[in-house]
Design a protein around this motif. Structure first.
Motif, PDB file in Angstrom:
ATOM      1  N   GLY A 170      47.263  22.387  34.892  1.00 13.08           N
ATOM      2  CA  GLY A 170      48.612  22.749  34.484  1.00 13.08           C
ATOM      3  C   GLY A 170      48.960  24.211  34.620  1.00 13.08           C
ATOM      4  O   GLY A 170      50.010  24.643  34.136  1.00 13.08           O
ATOM      5  N   VAL A 171      48.112  24.986  35.276  1.00 11.03           N
ATOM      6  CA  VAL A 171      48.419  26.395  35.532  1.00 11.03           C
ATOM      7  C   VAL A 171      49.214  26.470  36.835  1.00 11.03           C
ATOM      8  O   VAL A 171      48.822  25.899  37.854  1.00 11.03           O
ATOM      9  N   SER A 172      50.319  27.194  36.811  1.00 14.07           N
ATOM     10  CA  SER A 172      51.165  27.332  37.992  1.00 14.07           C
ATOM     11  C   SER A 172      50.683  28.498  38.850  1.00 14.07           C
ATOM     12  O   SER A 172      50.584  29.634  38.378  1.00 14.07           O
ATOM     13  N   ILE A 173      50.365  28.200  40.106  1.00 17.96           N
ATOM     14  CA  ILE A 173      50.017  29.245  41.072  1.00 17.96           C
ATOM     15  C   ILE A 173      50.885  28.968  42.301  1.00 17.96           C
ATOM     16  O   ILE A 173      50.441  28.351  43.278  1.00 17.96           O
ATOM     17  N   PRO A 174      52.147  29.381  42.265  1.00 20.13           N
ATOM     18  CA  PRO A 174      53.093  28.988  43.315  1.00 20.13           C
ATOM     19  C   PRO A 174      52.737  29.498  44.695  1.00 20.13           C
ATOM     20  O   PRO A 174      53.106  28.889  45.700  1.00 20.13           O
ATOM     21  N   CYS A 175      52.025  30.630  44.758  1.00 17.45           N
ATOM     22  CA  CYS A 175      51.571  31.174  46.042  1.00 17.45           C
ATOM     23  C   CYS A 175      50.176  31.749  45.807  1.00 17.45           C
ATOM     24  O   CYS A 175      50.007  32.633  44.959  1.00 17.45           O
ATOM     25  N   PRO A 197      52.989  40.013  39.738  1.00 25.28           N
ATOM     26  CA  PRO A 197      52.052  40.281  40.838  1.00 25.28           C
ATOM     27  C   PRO A 197      51.214  41.539  40.617  1.00 25.28           C
ATOM     28  O   PRO A 197      51.507  42.347  39.741  1.00 25.28           O
ATOM     29  N   GLU A 198      50.131  41.632  41.410  1.00 28.90           N
ATOM     30  CA  GLU A 198      49.257  42.809  41.459  1.00 28.90           C
ATOM     31  C   GLU A 198      48.688  43.161  40.091  1.00 28.90           C
ATOM     32  O   GLU A 198      48.941  44.248  39.553  1.00 28.90           O
ATOM     33  N   VAL A 199      47.920  42.260  39.534  1.00 35.30           N
ATOM     34  CA  VAL A 199      47.267  42.485  38.240  1.00 35.30           C
ATOM     35  C   VAL A 199      45.769  42.296  38.404  1.00 35.30           C
ATOM     36  O   VAL A 199      45.324  41.367  39.080  1.00 35.30           O
ATOM     37  N   VAL A 200      44.991  43.186  37.770  1.00 39.97           N
ATOM     38  CA  VAL A 200      43.535  43.037  37.728  1.00 39.97           C
ATOM     39  C   VAL A 200      43.116  42.919  36.271  1.00 39.97           C
ATOM     40  O   VAL A 200      43.443  43.789  35.444  1.00 39.97           O
ATOM     41  N   LEU A 201      42.419  41.850  35.935  1.00 43.93           N
ATOM     42  CA  LEU A 201      41.903  41.635  34.582  1.00 43.93           C
ATOM     43  C   LEU A 201      40.397  41.446  34.664  1.00 43.93           C
ATOM     44  O   LEU A 201      39.920  40.605  35.429  1.00 43.93           O
ATOM     45  N   ARG A 202      39.660  42.220  33.894  1.00 43.94           N
ATOM     46  CA  ARG A 202      38.205  42.059  33.846  1.00 43.94           C
ATOM     47  C   ARG A 202      37.752  42.037  32.391  1.00 43.94           C
ATOM     48  O   ARG A 202      37.969  42.993  31.651  1.00 43.94           O
ATOM     49  N   SER A 217      50.820  28.656  31.925  1.00 48.35           N
ATOM     50  CA  SER A 217      50.784  30.026  32.435  1.00 48.35           C
ATOM     51  C   SER A 217      51.023  30.014  33.939  1.00 48.35           C
ATOM     52  O   SER A 217      50.825  29.006  34.622  1.00 48.35           O
ATOM     53  N   CYS A 218      51.449  31.173  34.443  1.00 50.71           N
ATOM     54  CA  CYS A 218      51.761  31.317  35.859  1.00 50.71           C
ATOM     55  C   CYS A 218      51.001  32.523  36.418  1.00 50.71           C
ATOM     56  O   CYS A 218      51.043  33.612  35.830  1.00 50.71           O
ATOM     57  N   ILE A 219      50.298  32.325  37.516  1.00 57.55           N
ATOM     58  CA  ILE A 219      49.536  33.392  38.159  1.00 57.55           C
ATOM     59  C   ILE A 219      50.202  33.693  39.497  1.00 57.55           C
ATOM     60  O   ILE A 219      50.333  32.810  40.353  1.00 57.55           O
ATOM     61  N   LEU A 220      50.635  34.943  39.678  1.00 57.24           N
ATOM     62  CA  LEU A 220      51.401  35.336  40.860  1.00 57.24           C
ATOM     63  C   LEU A 220      50.520  36.092  41.867  1.00 57.24           C
ATOM     64  O   LEU A 220      49.411  36.519  41.523  1.00 57.24           O
ATOM     65  N   PRO A 221      50.995  36.261  43.094  1.00 57.32           N
ATOM     66  CA  PRO A 221      50.165  36.847  44.153  1.00 57.32           C
ATOM     67  C   PRO A 221      49.563  38.205  43.786  1.00 57.32           C
ATOM     68  O   PRO A 221      50.140  38.989  43.028  1.00 57.32           O
ATOM     69  N   GLY A 222      48.377  38.441  44.354  1.00 57.79           N
ATOM     70  CA  GLY A 222      47.696  39.713  44.156  1.00 57.79           C
ATOM     71  C   GLY A 222      46.990  39.837  42.827  1.00 57.79           C
ATOM     72  O   GLY A 222      46.567  40.933  42.456  1.00 57.79           O
TER      73      GLY A 222
END
Length: 345
Positions: A264-269, A307-312, A285-290
């Motif tokens: 159920g997580v949205s990853i449109p691209c 977009p353009e997120v880094v999570l560690r 939740s939605c995860i966008l490019p990058g």
């Protein structure tokens, strides 16, 4: 006494073609060492105690295991033995003889430390067959489209029992057509393995001791052998160079993205979206490019990442929106949007 289950992980290989400054088993698939993939699968299976056989640059493997034993594995640490001379898989298991002696009467899983896709489910299913059929050894196999280069599984046509393993170089044309291959992972009865371990010789062109000879010896001694076919053919995959390592990353990335989308997580691209194997993401939740999500990151429900997120190793609460940020080892607890180029450490 109840039966015990343990594991010997073979992690002594150099991996010359990888051309790395570290042992092959510490090369990463989706930011996670292949050895950790294997150890996590074993720890999630029935195998309780684990012994790792280190060799090439063993101090790096030992240091990594010490780090795990002081942290995630502190409740049940992994032991380590050294294979000073790397003389084959059979020789590596010989180095773990003391560990095996301590588990007499039980069963041992022997597997490679660079096979990241062998799952706990496959390990336990193979064990179930191993015990149900009272097999001295059960080889974990897989059926693949292109078996070239792998040892082929020979079965009795009537009983389906394992008759042997034929390596590619020894296979005639009929054997080469067999698509069932040896994964390099085995369940052994510990006592049976110990009885024939000293009988394995290095009488071959490479002068090495092969674990496949243990299967041959057990059959020669009249013991029962079987092969469990993994439902996931990727269980046999490893990497000997950076090209193959990239292929493992591609396979793992695709599988993980699919798993999250099915949940159920949205990853449109999916462009530039990389999610590590231990990341959790809440519903809606939605995860966008990058977006690159690593380590033990957890993302709450109804979040927008990218977009353009880094999570560690980040903790993201429900309803948070993140855009153009990097978050390391921190918690984002509010429900306000975070849209900046800031790095949170």
């Amino acid at each position: 006494m109840p039966e015990t289950y343990c594991a010997v992980v073979l992690a002594a290989g150099e991996g010359k073609r990888m051309k790395s400054n570290q042992p092959k088993v510490l090369c990463e698939v989706l930011f996670k060492p292949m050895l950790r993939w294997v150890l996590d699968a074993v720890r999630a299976s029935a195998a309780a105690d684990i012994c790792c056989v280190a060799g090439f640059r063993h101090e790096q493997v030992e240091a990594y295991l010490q780090q795990l034993n002081a942290g995630a594995f502190s409740g049940h640490p992994v032991s380590c033995v050294l294979q000073q001379e790397r003389r084959g898989t059979g020789h590596a298991v010989m180095m773990a003889r003391t560990f095996l002696e301590a588990h007499r009467g039980g069963h041992v899983l022997v597997l490679n430390g660079d096979a990241p896709f062998l799952s706990a489910e496959t390990i336990d299913a193979a064990l179930q067959q191993h015990r149900a059929n009272v097999e001295a050894v059960t080889v974990i196999s897989a059926e693949v489209e292109n078996p070239f280069g792998y040892g082929r599984i020979l079965r009795d046509e009537q009983t389906g029992l394992l008759q042997g393993i034929v390596e590619q170089k020894d296979a005639d044309s009929s054997v080469q057509r067999i698509r069932e291959i040896n994964s390099g992972s085995y369940w052994f009865c510990v006592d049976s393995l110990l009885e024939i371990l000293s009988e394995i010789t290095s009488d071959n062109a490479q002068g090495e001791y092969y674990l496949t000879d243990a299967v041959k010896l057990l059959l020669a001694h009249g013991q029962r052998a079987g092969a469990y076919v993994s439902a996931d053919a990727d269980a046999v995959l490893g990497a000997n160079d950076c090209v193959q390592l990239a292929e493992l990353n591609t396979i793992a990335r695709r599988k993980i993205l699919q798993k999250h989308m099915e949940a159920g997580v949205s990853i449109p691209c999916t462009d530039g979206v990389i999610i590590g194997p231990d990341v959790t993401i809440g519903s809606y939740s939605c995860i966008l490019p990058g977006s690159i999500l690593q380590g033990t990151t957890s993302v709450g429900a109804a979040c927008t990442v990218g977009p353009e997120v880094v999570l560690r190793n980040a903790r993201i609460a429900d309803g948070v929106s993140l855009c153009f940020v990097q978050v390391y080892n921190q918690k984002i607890a509010n429900t306000d949007s975070v849209e900046s180029y800031h790095i949170y450490q």
